[in-house]
Scaffold this active site. Structure first.
Site, PDB file in Angstrom:
ATOM      1  CD  GLU A 154       8.214   5.158   1.399  1.00 20.13           C
ATOM      2  OE1 GLU A 154       9.241   4.660   0.902  1.00 20.13           O
ATOM      3  OE2 GLU A 154       8.213   6.279   1.933  1.00 20.13           O
ATOM      4  CB  ALA A 172       8.772   9.657   3.175  1.00 20.90           C
ATOM      5  CB  THR A 173       4.114   7.293   1.071  1.00 19.99           C
ATOM      6  OG1 THR A 173       4.528   7.930  -0.142  1.00 19.99           O
ATOM      7  CG2 THR A 173       2.598   7.334   1.163  1.00 19.99           C
ATOM      8  CB  ALA A 174       3.716   7.762   6.802  1.00 26.63           C
ATOM      9  CB  SER A 210       6.975   5.944  -2.191  1.00 22.40           C
ATOM     10  OG  SER A 210       6.663   7.222  -1.695  1.00 22.40           O
TER      11      SER A 210
END
Length: 203
Positions: A25, A9-11, A178
Protein backbone atom coordinates in the site's frame (compact mmCIF):
# COMPACT_ATOMS: atom_id res chain seq x y z
CA UNK A 1 10.36 10.13 28.11
CA UNK A 2 10.02 9.82 24.36
CA UNK A 3 6.77 8.71 22.84
CA UNK A 4 6.87 5.54 20.75
CA UNK A 5 5.78 6.28 17.19
CA UNK A 6 4.64 3.47 14.92
CA UNK A 7 5.77 3.49 11.30
CA UNK A 8 2.95 1.97 9.28
CA UNK A 9 3.11 -0.09 6.11
CA UNK A 10 1.85 -3.38 4.72
CA UNK A 11 3.44 -5.45 1.94
CA UNK A 12 2.63 -8.89 0.55
CA UNK A 13 4.31 -11.33 -1.79
CA UNK A 14 3.02 -14.39 -3.64
CA UNK A 15 4.98 -17.00 -5.59
CA UNK A 16 2.93 -18.23 -8.54
CA UNK A 17 3.66 -21.14 -10.84
CA UNK A 18 4.66 -18.72 -13.61
CA UNK A 19 6.16 -15.81 -11.68
CA UNK A 20 6.05 -13.68 -8.55
CA UNK A 21 3.74 -10.86 -7.45
CA UNK A 22 4.76 -8.26 -4.86
CA UNK A 23 2.43 -5.55 -3.61
CA UNK A 24 2.37 -2.76 -1.03
CA UNK A 25 0.00 0.00 0.00
CA UNK A 26 1.07 3.60 -0.58
CA UNK A 27 0.35 5.47 2.66
CA UNK A 28 3.30 7.04 4.47
CA UNK A 29 2.42 7.62 8.11
CA UNK A 30 4.10 8.80 11.28
CA UNK A 31 2.10 7.46 14.16
CA UNK A 32 -1.49 8.18 13.17
CA UNK A 33 -0.55 11.18 11.04
CA UNK A 34 -0.57 10.59 7.28
CA UNK A 35 2.40 12.27 5.61
CA UNK A 36 1.54 11.09 2.09
CA UNK A 37 -0.74 8.76 0.16
CA UNK A 38 1.73 8.33 -2.70
CA UNK A 39 4.64 6.53 -1.04
CA UNK A 40 6.55 4.01 -3.13
CA UNK A 41 7.31 0.73 -1.36
CA UNK A 42 7.65 -1.55 -4.41
CA UNK A 43 10.81 -1.37 -6.52
CA UNK A 44 11.82 -3.14 -9.75
CA UNK A 45 15.55 -3.94 -9.48
CA UNK A 46 16.05 -5.39 -12.97
CA UNK A 47 13.94 -7.33 -15.45
CA UNK A 48 14.17 -10.49 -13.31
CA UNK A 49 13.96 -9.09 -9.78
CA UNK A 50 11.83 -6.79 -7.61
CA UNK A 51 11.42 -6.00 -3.92
CA UNK A 52 8.61 -4.78 -1.69
CA UNK A 53 9.15 -3.42 1.79
CA UNK A 54 7.49 -2.29 4.99
CA UNK A 55 9.18 0.21 7.28
CA UNK A 56 10.81 3.61 6.91
CA UNK A 57 10.68 4.98 3.36
CA UNK A 58 14.28 6.28 3.41
CA UNK A 59 15.61 2.85 4.36
CA UNK A 60 13.51 1.16 1.67
CA UNK A 61 14.84 3.56 -0.96
CA UNK A 62 18.43 3.05 0.19
CA UNK A 63 18.18 -0.74 0.05
CA UNK A 64 16.56 -0.62 -3.39
CA UNK A 65 19.32 1.68 -4.69
CA UNK A 66 22.05 -0.61 -3.30
CA UNK A 67 20.47 -3.64 -4.97
CA UNK A 68 20.03 -1.87 -8.31
CA UNK A 69 23.67 -0.77 -8.39
CA UNK A 70 24.97 -4.21 -7.46
CA UNK A 71 22.69 -6.00 -9.92
CA UNK A 72 23.92 -3.75 -12.73
CA UNK A 73 27.57 -4.18 -11.72
CA UNK A 74 27.15 -7.97 -11.64
CA UNK A 75 25.54 -8.00 -15.08
CA UNK A 76 28.28 -5.82 -16.59
CA UNK A 77 31.05 -8.00 -15.15
CA UNK A 78 29.51 -11.47 -15.57
CA UNK A 79 27.47 -10.81 -18.75
CA UNK A 80 24.38 -12.35 -17.16
CA UNK A 81 21.73 -11.50 -14.62
CA UNK A 82 22.34 -12.38 -10.97
CA UNK A 83 20.15 -15.10 -9.50
CA UNK A 84 17.40 -14.26 -7.05
CA UNK A 85 19.22 -16.05 -4.23
CA UNK A 86 22.53 -14.30 -4.86
CA UNK A 87 20.87 -10.87 -4.63
CA UNK A 88 18.94 -11.90 -1.52
CA UNK A 89 22.15 -13.14 0.12
CA UNK A 90 23.89 -9.86 -0.73
CA UNK A 91 21.04 -7.91 0.84
CA UNK A 92 21.17 -10.20 3.87
CA UNK A 93 24.88 -9.47 4.40
CA UNK A 94 24.30 -5.72 4.05
CA UNK A 95 21.43 -5.74 6.53
CA UNK A 96 23.26 -7.96 9.03
CA UNK A 97 26.34 -5.72 8.87
CA UNK A 98 24.11 -2.93 10.18
CA UNK A 99 22.67 -5.03 13.01
CA UNK A 100 23.72 -2.54 15.71
CA UNK A 101 22.12 0.34 13.76
CA UNK A 102 19.70 -1.61 11.55
CA UNK A 103 17.66 -0.55 8.58
CA UNK A 104 14.07 -0.15 9.78
CA UNK A 105 12.66 -2.23 6.95
CA UNK A 106 11.35 -5.72 6.34
CA UNK A 107 11.84 -6.84 2.75
CA UNK A 108 10.24 -9.23 0.28
CA UNK A 109 12.54 -10.26 -2.57
CA UNK A 110 10.78 -11.71 -5.61
CA UNK A 111 12.46 -12.94 -8.75
CA UNK A 112 12.62 -15.51 -11.50
CA UNK A 113 15.74 -17.28 -12.76
CA UNK A 114 16.87 -20.62 -14.21
CA UNK A 115 15.43 -22.41 -11.18
CA UNK A 116 12.03 -20.76 -11.52
CA UNK A 117 10.20 -18.17 -9.40
CA UNK A 118 11.33 -17.36 -5.85
CA UNK A 119 9.90 -15.38 -2.95
CA UNK A 120 12.30 -14.62 -0.08
CA UNK A 121 11.28 -12.95 3.18
CA UNK A 122 13.79 -10.86 5.16
CA UNK A 123 13.62 -9.23 8.58
CA UNK A 124 15.57 -6.04 9.47
CA UNK A 125 18.63 -8.11 10.45
CA UNK A 126 18.76 -9.96 7.14
CA UNK A 127 17.34 -13.38 8.05
CA UNK A 128 16.41 -15.31 4.90
CA UNK A 129 13.27 -17.43 4.58
CA UNK A 130 11.97 -18.69 1.24
CA UNK A 131 8.20 -19.11 1.20
CA UNK A 132 5.22 -19.40 -1.12
CA UNK A 133 3.54 -16.26 0.23
CA UNK A 134 4.12 -13.74 2.98
CA UNK A 135 2.89 -10.49 4.50
CA UNK A 136 4.93 -7.85 6.33
CA UNK A 137 4.23 -4.71 8.32
CA UNK A 138 1.54 -3.38 10.60
CA UNK A 139 -1.29 -4.93 8.59
CA UNK A 140 0.40 -8.31 8.10
CA UNK A 141 -1.96 -10.28 10.35
CA UNK A 142 -4.96 -9.02 8.41
CA UNK A 143 -3.36 -9.60 5.01
CA UNK A 144 -1.97 -13.06 5.70
CA UNK A 145 -5.42 -14.34 6.70
CA UNK A 146 -6.58 -13.61 3.15
CA UNK A 147 -3.46 -15.23 1.68
CA UNK A 148 -3.95 -18.33 3.84
CA UNK A 149 -7.44 -18.75 2.44
CA UNK A 150 -6.77 -17.93 -1.20
CA UNK A 151 -3.34 -19.37 -1.97
CA UNK A 152 -2.91 -22.53 -4.07
CA UNK A 153 0.38 -24.10 -5.23
CA UNK A 154 -0.81 -23.87 -8.85
CA UNK A 155 -1.89 -20.21 -8.64
CA UNK A 156 -1.14 -18.13 -11.74
CA UNK A 157 0.35 -14.65 -11.83
CA UNK A 158 -3.00 -13.13 -12.80
CA UNK A 159 -4.74 -14.90 -9.93
CA UNK A 160 -1.92 -13.89 -7.57
CA UNK A 161 -2.37 -10.24 -8.54
CA UNK A 162 -6.04 -10.38 -7.56
CA UNK A 163 -5.24 -12.19 -4.30
CA UNK A 164 -2.53 -9.66 -3.38
CA UNK A 165 -4.94 -6.79 -3.93
CA UNK A 166 -7.60 -8.52 -1.82
CA UNK A 167 -5.09 -9.06 0.99
CA UNK A 168 -3.97 -5.44 0.99
CA UNK A 169 -7.55 -4.17 0.86
CA UNK A 170 -8.26 -6.19 4.00
CA UNK A 171 -5.29 -4.52 5.69
CA UNK A 172 -6.23 -1.04 4.48
CA UNK A 173 -9.78 -1.39 5.81
CA UNK A 174 -8.69 -2.31 9.35
CA UNK A 175 -5.13 -1.03 9.86
CA UNK A 176 -5.23 2.74 10.55
CA UNK A 177 -1.68 3.33 9.29
CA UNK A 178 -2.09 1.50 5.96
CA UNK A 179 -3.86 2.88 2.90
CA UNK A 180 -3.57 5.26 -0.01
CA UNK A 181 -3.69 2.80 -2.91
CA UNK A 182 -1.71 -0.24 -4.02
CA UNK A 183 1.47 -0.68 -6.06
CA UNK A 184 2.31 -4.05 -7.59
CA UNK A 185 5.46 -5.52 -9.10
CA UNK A 186 5.05 -8.54 -11.36
CA UNK A 187 8.04 -10.67 -12.34
CA UNK A 188 7.48 -13.37 -14.96
CA UNK A 189 8.88 -14.65 -18.26
CA UNK A 190 8.04 -11.29 -19.86
CA UNK A 191 10.22 -9.38 -17.39
CA UNK A 192 9.47 -7.18 -14.39
CA UNK A 193 6.87 -4.42 -14.44
CA UNK A 194 4.92 -2.22 -12.06
CA UNK A 195 1.18 -1.61 -11.88
CA UNK A 196 -1.00 0.62 -9.71
CA UNK A 197 -4.44 -0.09 -8.25
CA UNK A 198 -6.49 2.78 -6.88
CA UNK A 199 -8.32 2.09 -3.64
CA UNK A 200 -11.03 4.28 -2.15
CA UNK A 201 -9.93 5.31 1.32
CA UNK A 202 -12.17 4.60 4.27
CA UNK A 203 -12.14 7.65 6.56
Amino acid sequence: MGEEVQIGATAVGIKAKDGVVLAAEKRVSYGFYTLSSAGKKVFVIDDKLAIASAGIIADMQTLAKILKLNAKAYELEMKRKPSTHSMARLLSVIMFSRRFMPFFAEVLVGGIDEEGPHLIVMDPLGSLIEDNYAALGTGAKLAVAVLDTGYRPDITVEEAKKLAVQALKAAIERDPVSGGGIDLAIVDKNGAREEEVRVQLLI
